[in-house]
Enzyme design. Structure first.
Site, short mmCIF file in Angstrom:
data_model
loop_
_atom_site.label_atom_id
_atom_site.label_comp_id
_atom_site.label_asym_id
_atom_site.label_seq_id
_atom_site.Cartn_x
_atom_site.Cartn_y
_atom_site.Cartn_z
N ASP A 1 -2.91 -13.73 7.26
CA ASP A 1 -3.77 -12.64 7.76
C ASP A 1 -3.70 -12.51 9.27
O ASP A 1 -4.66 -12.06 9.90
CB ASP A 1 -5.23 -12.85 7.32
CG ASP A 1 -5.37 -13.08 5.83
OD1 ASP A 1 -4.81 -12.29 5.06
OD2 ASP A 1 -6.03 -14.06 5.45
N LYS B 1 0.84 -9.73 10.49
CA LYS B 1 2.30 -9.68 10.45
C LYS B 1 2.82 -8.29 10.11
O LYS B 1 3.87 -7.89 10.59
CB LYS B 1 2.83 -10.69 9.42
CG LYS B 1 2.57 -12.14 9.79
CD LYS B 1 3.12 -13.11 8.76
CE LYS B 1 2.39 -13.02 7.43
NZ LYS B 1 0.95 -13.39 7.52
N GLY C 1 -0.88 -9.52 1.41
CA GLY C 1 -0.88 -8.09 1.66
C GLY C 1 -0.70 -7.81 3.14
O GLY C 1 -1.32 -8.45 3.97
N HIS C 2 0.20 -6.89 3.46
CA HIS C 2 0.39 -6.48 4.85
C HIS C 2 -0.20 -5.09 5.02
O HIS C 2 0.17 -4.14 4.33
CB HIS C 2 1.88 -6.47 5.20
CG HIS C 2 2.45 -7.85 5.33
ND1 HIS C 2 3.79 -8.10 5.51
CD2 HIS C 2 1.86 -9.07 5.32
CE1 HIS C 2 4.01 -9.41 5.61
NE2 HIS C 2 2.85 -10.01 5.48
N GLN D 1 1.96 -14.90 4.05
CA GLN D 1 1.00 -16.00 4.29
C GLN D 1 1.22 -16.60 5.69
O GLN D 1 1.66 -15.91 6.58
CB GLN D 1 1.09 -17.06 3.19
CG GLN D 1 0.53 -16.65 1.86
CD GLN D 1 1.59 -16.15 0.90
OE1 GLN D 1 2.78 -16.42 1.03
NE2 GLN D 1 1.18 -15.43 -0.12
#
Length: 426
Positions: A13, A16, A40-41, A226
């Site tokens: 988180d 990225k 999730g990005h 991650q």
């Protein structure tokens, strides 16, 4: 631009997605090399917000090609949903723009069922805080040599046979240990068959794609998911993910030589957050933590869970530098700290009567440390419109310089807001 790896230096988180989106403009090929849809990005493009779980963030650039490497575990249903959602927003994801390695392992319905049943079966401190998306059980099958790979989609008889074999053991576990109804292999096959037919055109040789790009002097961006301290080997075990998140896994997870990795960008949030269970030395369960959580909109992109927040922990970042060897730091969400009178930096730990500068290595020992803080003055100014380093308030500059001094890595990218243009390059 040289080939580069973008990876998270904390517990995920870190932002990225935005950094990959930014650097994608300078790359020709973007490769996702590990993890699954437990990450999730989030990317903000104009008035639209995109949350990508499997497809590399570079897909938002219509002239770029994206690859999903063998180190990823892929949920075919989620991938199809992601393709459809992007299409609905005017971004076509064709087999010419997205290639899936035939060696990529697939998350099956029974993996998700096992994941949820296992976590529900645990109690109290035994709970890991898994997303329940079948990531761990899929990696387990990979190591047990009974996994189903993307290449099996082109051989439906083989796919049916492998599902049947995999369920021999899993149905016993589901029924006898977790009191769940056993699954019918044929029903599982029928559920997967249309997805297999749809995704077969996307299958390819990712190693060859990377090699061809390198031979043509094109640049490749390797996108991780991650963060370092969720790494299965080097993270805060057992509160970790199921894959190697460190930069060195980019070569194994994409299918290329380590010599292809020329530059490593460690993404660091200007404070620290963590989702789920596990030790968190600098966590602030008070007004400071609430301030960061609310101002930073700290909710998991995948789970929606509220993130735990605390001061920047330079001890875990020293370990990240040691493990990943970053050439650059991308510092994100610096704007969130604006408005605080004082800001704390954790520069060491007290552990068993000693001052230490790297995390202790024993299991759960991070829960026993006491952070040693250095307090620096904050800033009141809104920095979201700053576009150069010189425009930043003096105390914001000093905060960045302190990070550089302690980690001995230059901060070359500074994010001062969620939008693409809210970024400073040094």
């Amino acid at each position: 631009m040289a080939n580069l790896v973008v990876m998270g230096a904390q517990w995920g988180d870190e932002g990225k997605g935005k950094i990959v989106d930014l650097l994608t403009r300078e790359a020709d090929l973007i490769v996702r090399f590990q993890g699954g849809n437990n990450a999730g990005h989030t990317l903000v493009v104009g008035e639209k917000t995109f949350i990508l779980h499997l497809i590399p963030s570079g897909i938002l650039h219509k002239d770029k090609k994206c690859l999903i490497g063998n180190g990823v575990v892929l949920d075919p249903e989620i991938l199809c949903q992601e393709i459809d959602n992007l299409s609905a927003n005017g971004i076509e994801v064709t087999p010419e723009r997205l290639v899936i390695s035939k060696k990529t392992h697939l998350i099956m319905p029974y993996h998700k069922l096992l994941d949820a049943a296992r976590e529900a079966f645990k109690s109290g401190e035994d709970k890991i805080g898994t997303t329940g998306r079948g990531i761990g059980p899929c990696y387990e099958d990979k190591m047990a040599r009974i996994g189903i790979r993307a290449g099996d989609f082109s051989k439906l008889d083989l796919l049916r046979s492998k599902i049947k074999k995999a369920l021999l053991e899993k149905n016993v576990i589901l029924k006898e240990l977790y009191n769940q109804e056993p699954l019918d292999p044929e029903e599982v096959f029928k559920q997967i068959e249309p997805l297999a037919k749809r995704l077969t055109p996307y299958l390819g040789d990712v190693s060859a794609e990377i090699q061809n790009a390198n031979n043509a002097q094109k640049s490749v961006l390797f996108e991780g998911a991650q963060g370092t301290h969720l790494d299965i080997d080097h993270g805060t075990y057992p509160f970790v993910t199921s894959s190697n998140t460190v930069a060195g896994n980019a070569s194994a997870g994409a299918g290329t030589s380590p010599r292809a990795l020329k530059k490593i960008v460690a993404v660091v949030k200007a404070y620290t957050t963590r989702v789920g269970s596990g030790p968190f030395p600098t966590e602030e369960k008070n007004e400071h933590g609430d301030y960061m959580q609310q101002k930073g909109s700290e909710f998991g992109a995948t789970t929606g869970r509220k993130r735990r927040c605390g001061w920047l922990d330079l001890v875990i970042l020293r370990e990240s530098v040691r493990l990943n060897g970053p050439t650059d730091i991308a510092l994100t969400k610096l704007d969130v700290l604006g408005g605080l009178e004082e800001i704390k930096l954790c520069t060491a730990y007290k552990y068993k009567g000693q001052t230490i500068y790297y995390p202790p290595q024993e299991e759960n020992s991070l829960a026993e440390v006491e952070p040693v803080y250095e307090t620096v003055p904050g800033w009141k100014e809104d920095i979201s419109t700053c576009r150069t380093f010189t425009e930043l308030p003096e105390n914001a500059k000093k905060y960045i310089q302190k990070i550089e001094q302690i980690l001995n890595v230059p901060v070359t990218i500074i994010s001062v807001g969620p939008e693409r243009e809210q970024t400073i390059r040094r």
